[in-house]
Scaffold this motif. Structure first.
Motif, PDB file in Angstrom:
ATOM      1  N   LYS A 188      -0.841   8.173  -5.187  1.00 38.10           N
ATOM      2  CA  LYS A 188      -1.699   9.397  -4.953  1.00 38.10           C
ATOM      3  C   LYS A 188      -0.868  10.721  -4.812  1.00 38.10           C
ATOM      4  O   LYS A 188      -1.463  11.849  -5.147  1.00 38.10           O
ATOM      5  CB  LYS A 188      -2.666   8.998  -3.828  1.00 38.10           C
ATOM      6  CG  LYS A 188      -3.678   7.512  -4.046  1.00 38.10           C
ATOM      7  CD  LYS A 188      -4.505   8.081  -5.059  1.00 38.10           C
ATOM      8  CE  LYS A 188      -5.689   9.016  -4.830  1.00 38.10           C
ATOM      9  NZ  LYS A 188      -6.412   9.058  -5.833  1.00 38.10           N
ATOM     10  N   GLN A 197      -9.947   9.316   0.583  1.00 38.41           N
ATOM     11  CA  GLN A 197     -11.063   9.649  -0.274  1.00 38.41           C
ATOM     12  C   GLN A 197     -12.112  10.714   0.291  1.00 38.41           C
ATOM     13  O   GLN A 197     -12.351  11.621  -0.513  1.00 38.41           O
ATOM     14  CB  GLN A 197     -11.932   8.324  -0.461  1.00 38.41           C
ATOM     15  CG  GLN A 197     -11.399   7.245  -1.551  1.00 38.41           C
ATOM     16  CD  GLN A 197     -11.976   6.166  -1.904  1.00 38.41           C
ATOM     17  OE1 GLN A 197     -13.004   5.887  -1.182  1.00 38.41           O
ATOM     18  NE2 GLN A 197     -12.049   5.777  -3.243  1.00 38.41           N
ATOM     19  N   ILE A 232      -4.931   0.021   6.683  1.00 38.41           N
ATOM     20  CA  ILE A 232      -4.850   0.660   5.352  1.00 38.41           C
ATOM     21  C   ILE A 232      -6.022   0.914   4.747  1.00 38.41           C
ATOM     22  O   ILE A 232      -6.284   1.825   4.188  1.00 38.41           O
ATOM     23  CB  ILE A 232      -4.130  -0.495   4.549  1.00 38.41           C
ATOM     24  CG1 ILE A 232      -2.725  -0.615   5.145  1.00 38.41           C
ATOM     25  CG2 ILE A 232      -4.141  -0.120   3.010  1.00 38.41           C
ATOM     26  CD1 ILE A 232      -1.867   0.709   4.824  1.00 38.41           C
ATOM     27  N   LEU A 233      -7.179   0.289   4.939  1.00 39.15           N
ATOM     28  CA  LEU A 233      -8.386   0.345   4.407  1.00 39.15           C
ATOM     29  C   LEU A 233      -9.122   1.742   5.036  1.00 39.15           C
ATOM     30  O   LEU A 233      -9.812   2.534   4.183  1.00 39.15           O
ATOM     31  CB  LEU A 233      -9.415  -0.976   4.451  1.00 39.15           C
ATOM     32  CG  LEU A 233      -9.193  -2.180   3.680  1.00 39.15           C
ATOM     33  CD1 LEU A 233     -10.091  -3.178   3.891  1.00 39.15           C
ATOM     34  CD2 LEU A 233      -9.237  -1.908   2.287  1.00 39.15           C
ATOM     35  N   THR A 238      -7.424   4.195   6.248  1.00 41.69           N
ATOM     36  CA  THR A 238      -6.697   5.173   5.527  1.00 41.69           C
ATOM     37  C   THR A 238      -7.390   5.674   4.144  1.00 41.69           C
ATOM     38  O   THR A 238      -7.252   6.511   3.779  1.00 41.69           O
ATOM     39  CB  THR A 238      -5.104   4.953   5.661  1.00 41.69           C
ATOM     40  OG1 THR A 238      -4.666   4.655   6.744  1.00 41.69           O
ATOM     41  CG2 THR A 238      -4.347   6.238   5.300  1.00 41.69           C
ATOM     42  N   HIS A 239      -7.416   4.399   3.303  1.00 39.29           N
ATOM     43  CA  HIS A 239      -7.906   4.748   2.034  1.00 39.29           C
ATOM     44  C   HIS A 239      -9.128   5.434   1.957  1.00 39.29           C
ATOM     45  O   HIS A 239      -9.539   6.555   1.329  1.00 39.29           O
ATOM     46  CB  HIS A 239      -7.957   3.218   1.363  1.00 39.29           C
ATOM     47  CG  HIS A 239      -9.094   3.390   0.060  1.00 39.29           C
ATOM     48  ND1 HIS A 239      -8.375   3.974  -1.125  1.00 39.29           N
ATOM     49  CD2 HIS A 239     -10.199   2.862  -0.167  1.00 39.29           C
ATOM     50  CE1 HIS A 239      -9.254   3.765  -2.044  1.00 39.29           C
ATOM     51  NE2 HIS A 239     -10.415   3.378  -1.499  1.00 39.29           N
ATOM     52  N   PRO A 265       0.632  -1.174   0.033  1.00 38.86           N
ATOM     53  CA  PRO A 265      -0.077   0.025  -0.033  1.00 38.86           C
ATOM     54  C   PRO A 265       0.844   1.157   0.053  1.00 38.86           C
ATOM     55  O   PRO A 265       0.402   2.221  -0.379  1.00 38.86           O
ATOM     56  CB  PRO A 265      -0.848   0.095   1.405  1.00 38.86           C
ATOM     57  CG  PRO A 265      -0.907  -1.528   1.593  1.00 38.86           C
ATOM     58  CD  PRO A 265       0.594  -2.154   1.004  1.00 38.86           C
ATOM     59  N   TYR A 311       0.807   2.699  -3.380  1.00 36.17           N
ATOM     60  CA  TYR A 311      -0.527   3.116  -3.878  1.00 36.17           C
ATOM     61  C   TYR A 311      -0.471   4.663  -3.287  1.00 36.17           C
ATOM     62  O   TYR A 311      -0.814   5.441  -3.901  1.00 36.17           O
ATOM     63  CB  TYR A 311      -1.694   2.307  -3.333  1.00 36.17           C
ATOM     64  CG  TYR A 311      -2.690   3.016  -3.266  1.00 36.17           C
ATOM     65  CD1 TYR A 311      -3.607   3.095  -4.494  1.00 36.17           C
ATOM     66  CD2 TYR A 311      -3.480   3.300  -2.062  1.00 36.17           C
ATOM     67  CE1 TYR A 311      -4.872   3.698  -4.581  1.00 36.17           C
ATOM     68  CE2 TYR A 311      -4.724   3.722  -2.072  1.00 36.17           C
ATOM     69  CZ  TYR A 311      -5.439   4.221  -3.355  1.00 36.17           C
ATOM     70  OH  TYR A 311      -6.789   4.912  -3.357  1.00 36.17           O
ATOM     71  N   PHE A 312      -0.341   4.586  -2.053  1.00 35.58           N
ATOM     72  CA  PHE A 312      -0.304   6.215  -1.654  1.00 35.58           C
ATOM     73  C   PHE A 312       0.690   7.047  -1.983  1.00 35.58           C
ATOM     74  O   PHE A 312       0.333   8.372  -2.230  1.00 35.58           O
ATOM     75  CB  PHE A 312      -0.272   5.895   0.004  1.00 35.58           C
ATOM     76  CG  PHE A 312      -1.382   5.694   0.921  1.00 35.58           C
ATOM     77  CD1 PHE A 312      -2.503   5.884   0.544  1.00 35.58           C
ATOM     78  CD2 PHE A 312      -1.155   4.475   1.325  1.00 35.58           C
ATOM     79  CE1 PHE A 312      -3.537   5.336   1.258  1.00 35.58           C
ATOM     80  CE2 PHE A 312      -2.170   3.721   2.400  1.00 35.58           C
ATOM     81  CZ  PHE A 312      -3.420   4.244   2.020  1.00 35.58           C
ATOM     82  N   HIS A 317     -14.411   5.006   7.482  1.00 41.34           N
ATOM     83  CA  HIS A 317     -13.033   5.432   7.862  1.00 41.34           C
ATOM     84  C   HIS A 317     -13.462   5.204   9.355  1.00 41.34           C
ATOM     85  O   HIS A 317     -12.496   4.616  10.063  1.00 41.34           O
ATOM     86  CB  HIS A 317     -12.708   6.796   7.588  1.00 41.34           C
ATOM     87  CG  HIS A 317     -11.422   7.318   8.774  1.00 41.34           C
ATOM     88  ND1 HIS A 317     -11.559   8.453   9.373  1.00 41.34           N
ATOM     89  CD2 HIS A 317     -10.488   6.650   9.066  1.00 41.34           C
ATOM     90  CE1 HIS A 317     -10.527   8.442  10.168  1.00 41.34           C
ATOM     91  NE2 HIS A 317      -9.935   7.475   9.942  1.00 41.34           N
ATOM     92  N   CYS A 342       0.806   9.129   4.856  1.00 40.05           N
ATOM     93  CA  CYS A 342       0.124   8.010   4.681  1.00 40.05           C
ATOM     94  C   CYS A 342       1.154   7.245   3.829  1.00 40.05           C
ATOM     95  O   CYS A 342       1.193   5.875   3.916  1.00 40.05           O
ATOM     96  CB  CYS A 342      -1.256   8.090   3.560  1.00 40.05           C
ATOM     97  SG  CYS A 342      -2.462   9.032   4.439  1.00 40.05           S
TER      98      CYS A 342
END
Length: 358
Positions: A66, A287, A279-280, A282-283, A59, A62-63, A240, A92
């Protein structure tokens, strides 16, 4: 290719020193004095740390993607309104990367284990400040914007961040600058009272989270009527918040492995689930920040506190410096402590030869 490489052995809980023990995890331990190469090779075999590492290392990228997207596509350096989002995305990236590195290299020695997790704790506290900065910029409900609480919010968040790092480090080693000897580890909080040590860490991480989220909790759970900022973003905030509390629950309870010790050593233990939920969470948090930043921009520019260096980049840089100082102060006694002279080991760890803190 990996079949040609001799992967490191793994051991049971009875074969490694107490400081490496994990609650209700019986097998899958790496050698307590692994080389850096062994630590890296262990990423490609099943140990009780393998998924802990990958669930945060992947992850990170991924961050990072972003973050690069915001910096390059939105030209963040030209628009101060996006600075809080850049800081948040940077934190993140840092906290999962620091966590994956800590889990990877923590078995090189006992002192390496402590120092690795000092950086892990510092990165989590930095992430909490990143959350506070982005909340101050985009999340405060309309009726709280520019209030006295809003104006002091970042200052308090910086203070909480420092307290978080100090308390988390203290939970492992107590006060720094003790005169270490070969038995001093038995007086460390984590060794002497692991439950108290765990409780202190839960408090260290929960307190800044709860403070940072006061405006969010009020906005989505308590606020009624005009000025409550009830928009389409709130559902993401609910996701979240739910995942954040599930993350804390898993971290504190050691479920499900506590119900069946040894059954979840490699897959499915609480720390892996804790990483996934974090992680989810934080995702969804990211968003929600992106949506609030876009939906509320015009109103916030007119009515909220202007975003400046002093309430965004400045506190983040201060937090980095102070956290590094704290980590250095806690690490220095370990680095200056005595080194065990007997460095010859067989492939199986011999606890009677292990220098407790080396």
């Amino acid at each position: 290719m990996l079949s040609l490489i001799k992967l490191p052995r793994v051991f049971t809980i009875n074969q490694v020193p107490k400081v490496f023990h994990e609650d209700s995890i019986i097998s899958g331990y790496r050698h307590p004095r692994s080389s850096a190469t062994d630590c890296i090779l262990s990423l490609f075999q099943m140990t009780n740390e393998t998924l802990n590492i990958w669930t945060h290392f992947l992850p990170t990228w991924y961050f990072l993607w972003k973050l690069v997207t915001v910096v390059l596509m939105q030209k963040a350096w030209q628009d101060s309104f996006t600075w809080p989002m850049v800081i948040f995305l940077f934190t993140c990236c840092i906290y999962p990367l620091a966590s994956s590195c800590a889990h990877t290299f923590s078995t090189m020695s006992v002192r390496a284990r402590h120092i690795c997790f000092f950086f892990d704790y510092g990165s989590i506290s930095f992430y909490s400040l990143g959350s506070a900065i982005v909340y101050s910029a985009y999340v405060f409900p309309d009726k709280w914007a520019n209030s006295s609480f809003h104006q002091s919010y970042i200052t308090i968040a910086v203070f909480n961040t420092i307290i978080c790092t100090i308390l988390a480090c203290y939970s492992r080693l107590g006060l720094p600058f003790l005169q270490y000897n070969h038995d001093i580890i038995k007086r460390f909080p984590e060794y002497q009272s692991p439950k108290l040590s765990k409780f202190l860490r839960v408090v260290a991480f929960a307190y800044p989270y709860l403070f940072d989220n006061i405006p969010l909790f009020y906005r989505v759970l308590l606020c009624e009527g005009e000025g409550c900022t009830d928009n389409a973003t709130n559902i993401l905030h609910y996701y979240h918040i739910t995942l954040a509390f599930l993350t804390a629950f898993l971290f504190a309870t050691h479920l499900p492995e506590r119900l069946a010790p040894g059954s979840f050593d490699f897959i499915g233990h609480s720390h892996q689930l804790f990483h996934v939920c974090a992680i989810l969470g934080t995702h969804f948090q990211m968003q929600a920040m992106e949506q609030d930043m876009k939906i509320r921009r015009s109103w916030l520019v007119e009515n909220s506190i202007p975003i400046t260096f002093a309430n965004s980049v400045g506190p983040a840089l201060l937090c980095v410096v102070l956290n590094l100082v704290i980590i250095f102060l806690y690490s220095l006694p370990l680095l200056l402590g005595p080194v065990c002279k007997d460095m010859k080991y067989s492939r199986g760890p011999k606890k009677d030869k292990l220098c407790p803190h080396s």
